[in-house]
Design a protein around this motif. Structure first.
Motif, short mmCIF file in Angstrom:
data_model
loop_
_atom_site.label_atom_id
_atom_site.label_comp_id
_atom_site.label_asym_id
_atom_site.label_seq_id
_atom_site.Cartn_x
_atom_site.Cartn_y
_atom_site.Cartn_z
N ALA A 20 36.99 37.22 38.78
CA ALA A 20 37.15 37.78 37.51
C ALA A 20 36.11 39.08 36.92
O ALA A 20 36.72 40.21 36.86
N SER A 59 42.34 42.23 34.41
CA SER A 59 42.00 40.78 33.71
C SER A 59 43.23 40.15 33.62
O SER A 59 43.14 38.91 33.88
N THR A 60 44.17 40.86 33.11
CA THR A 60 45.44 40.13 32.72
C THR A 60 46.21 39.85 33.76
O THR A 60 46.87 38.41 34.20
N TRP A 95 44.27 36.69 35.33
CA TRP A 95 44.54 35.44 34.70
C TRP A 95 45.95 34.68 35.00
O TRP A 95 45.98 33.50 34.90
N MET A 147 46.58 30.92 36.08
CA MET A 147 47.26 30.00 35.17
C MET A 147 48.44 29.33 35.99
O MET A 147 48.70 28.50 35.93
N ARG A 187 42.29 25.59 34.46
CA ARG A 187 43.47 26.14 33.48
C ARG A 187 42.65 26.42 32.11
O ARG A 187 42.92 27.22 31.24
N MET A 235 39.36 29.28 32.21
CA MET A 235 39.78 30.66 32.32
C MET A 235 40.84 30.97 31.21
O MET A 235 41.50 32.09 31.61
N MET A 259 40.96 34.48 29.96
CA MET A 259 40.27 35.61 31.05
C MET A 259 41.08 36.97 30.70
O MET A 259 40.27 38.08 30.97
N LEU A 260 42.06 36.98 30.40
CA LEU A 260 42.93 38.30 30.04
C LEU A 260 42.09 39.10 28.93
O LEU A 260 42.33 40.45 29.12
N PRO A 303 36.45 29.12 26.78
CA PRO A 303 37.40 30.01 26.18
C PRO A 303 37.19 30.29 24.61
O PRO A 303 37.44 31.27 24.03
#
Length: 459
Positions: free
Chosen positions: A288, A330-331, A334, A338, A363, A366, A369-370, A427
């Protein structure tokens, strides 16, 4: 020739970012292989793979710290060199390069001595157990020998990219990574050297990369050249570079501290398997973060050069494009994590129990992460503009003020599953940190753009 020197201020931003960012992102992805290829092979060693992977994972705080010292010097010096180039002050730019080169040699000597003398004590404090300390020491004793190659490769390569030679910078890393990928299975399996073979493969590969980088910076193709007269350390040159690089140093060094905090807490609540899973989680986190940092490094010469030359429109345009690109990446990653956490875990282990454990933890760890695209784009822009104070504040907020306390607080709040609570600290901290960074950046960036307008009017 003059056009070539000023392309950072004239070429269309979109094309320029692609030209610089694609090689730097590729270089970061390749550089990531240095750190994770060893773990990929080690995790698949028959019978002892899971424990060996955990042992090498405990070495990560030290490896991150070595990289952080390279960033302390280069990630402040390289943007300052770009700003000097934008102002047309080539002599000051070369002095910055020379001072940073000399400083990194001194840092390397000190780090090597410290690691060779005290690495076992560090590793036990960083989360090694009696089951894993042997693997950790075997790896670290050899890795310490190559500290100078790591410092000069990572540090001096930033000055190649800062001049706009992004492809050359990518090749610097590619050469070493390919060597590492080839040498790892030979040393680990064919020669039966196990963990020690992985360490030797890394050291030899970094030495080859180092030779390539120095050959370029001492050669004729570079605009900024390492010269003997610039190796004498000067306060007015080195200290501002260290101040600007301090934010990146804090970010990377804090990863080391945080890795220690995570490992010690997870060993307490979940045992060796929880620490082993953390090794996988931090490896995926590199997937990432490093490409995002590569995007930022690609944008850095554009923002720094045009800030130095007073071109507000190009500074603003480069930042907006960096933010959009970072958010898209990043999206996307992510979403993949997931949806398919097991695929990422399987890269690093063939142990069914560890794979299942790490997939569930991924899960959680991260989950946001987006949002990293916002965090990294803002922080890299702060650094590109020479705003050391804001960069340091952002780095300290995310890591030290938020994440480290949460690693210890979350298990006390969620006592029914304290191991999961440790993973949840990431997170929670990231959500608060991104919000803080975005607000601070909004006000600071407006101030910078305003000061550029005043500077332009003053002319």
């Amino acid at each position: 020739m003059e056009q070539d020197k000023n392309f950072l201020g004239t070429e269309p931003i979109g094309r320029l970012l692609r030209r610089l960012a694609v090689p730097t992102v590729a270089a970061q992805l390749i550089n990531m292989l240095y750190n994770i290829v060893d773990r990929m092979y080690i995790g698949h060693i028959p019978k002892e793979g899971a424990l060996a992977l955990t042992g090498v994972g405990v070495c990560m705080p030290i490896i991150l710290l070595v990289s952080a010292f390279a960033a302390l010097v280069s990630n402040g010096g390289a943007p300052r060199a770009s700003i000097f180039m934008g102002k047309g002050e080539m002599e000051q730019a070369e002095k910055t390069l020379g001072n940073c080169f000399a400083a990194q040699i001194l840092v390397s000597v000190v780090l090597t001595a410290v690691l060779l003398i005290w690495n076992r004590d560090f590793l036990m404090a960083f989360g090694a157990s009696e089951n894993t300390i042997g693997y950790a020491v075997d790896y670290m004793n050899i890795y310490a020998v190559g500290t100078i190659f790591v410092q000069l490769t990572l540090g001096m390569n930033a000055f190649i990219t800062a001049q706009g030679f992004a492809k050359t910078g990518m090749l610097s890393v590619l050469i070493g990574a390919v060597c590492n990928i080839i040498l790892d299975p030979i040393f680990i399996f064919a020669f039966g050297m196990g963990v020690e073979g992985a360490a030797w493969a890394t050291v030899v590969s970094q030495a080859i990369s180092c030779a390539w980088v120095l050959a370029f910076l001492f050669g004729k193709k570079t605009q900024l050249r390492i010269r003997k007269k610039n190796l004498r350390l000067e306060r007015k040159i080195l200290l501002p570079s260290l101040a600007l690089g301090l934010a990146t140093f804090i970010m990377q060094a804090s990863e080391s501290v945080i890795s220690v905090c995570f490992n010690s807490s997870l060993l307490k609540y979940g045992g060796d398997i929880a620490v082993g899973a953390m090794t996988i989680l931090t490896s995926v986190m590199q997937f990432a973060m490093l490409p995002l940092q590569g995007l930022g490094q690609g944008a850095q010469p554009i923002i720094s050069f045009n800030y130095g030359s007073g071109n507000k429109e190009r500074v603003l345009g480069a930042y907006k494009l960096l933010l959009k690109s970072s958010m898209c990446y990043s999206t996307l990653l992510w979403a993949l994590i997931m949806l398919f956490p097991g695929l990422f875990a399987a890269i690093f282990t063939s142990d069914a129990e560890l794979m299942a454990y790490a997939s569930r933890a991924l899960r959680i760890y991260m989950a946001v992460m987006l949002l990293f695209g916002i965090q990294v784009a803002c922080q890299m822009t702060f650094t590109s503009l020479g705003n050391a104070k804001a960069s340091i504040v952002v780095a300290v907020m995310r890591k030290f003020i938020l994440l480290i306390p949460l690693i210890y607080l979350m298990p006390q709040i969620f006592r029914q599953d304290q191991t999961t609570a440790v993973y949840m600290a990431e997170p929670v901290a990231d959500t608060i940190a991104v919000t803080f960074t975005a607000v601070l950046f909004f006000f600071q960036f407006r101030k910078v753009l305003g000061s550029m307008d005043k500077r332009k009017q003053g002319k």
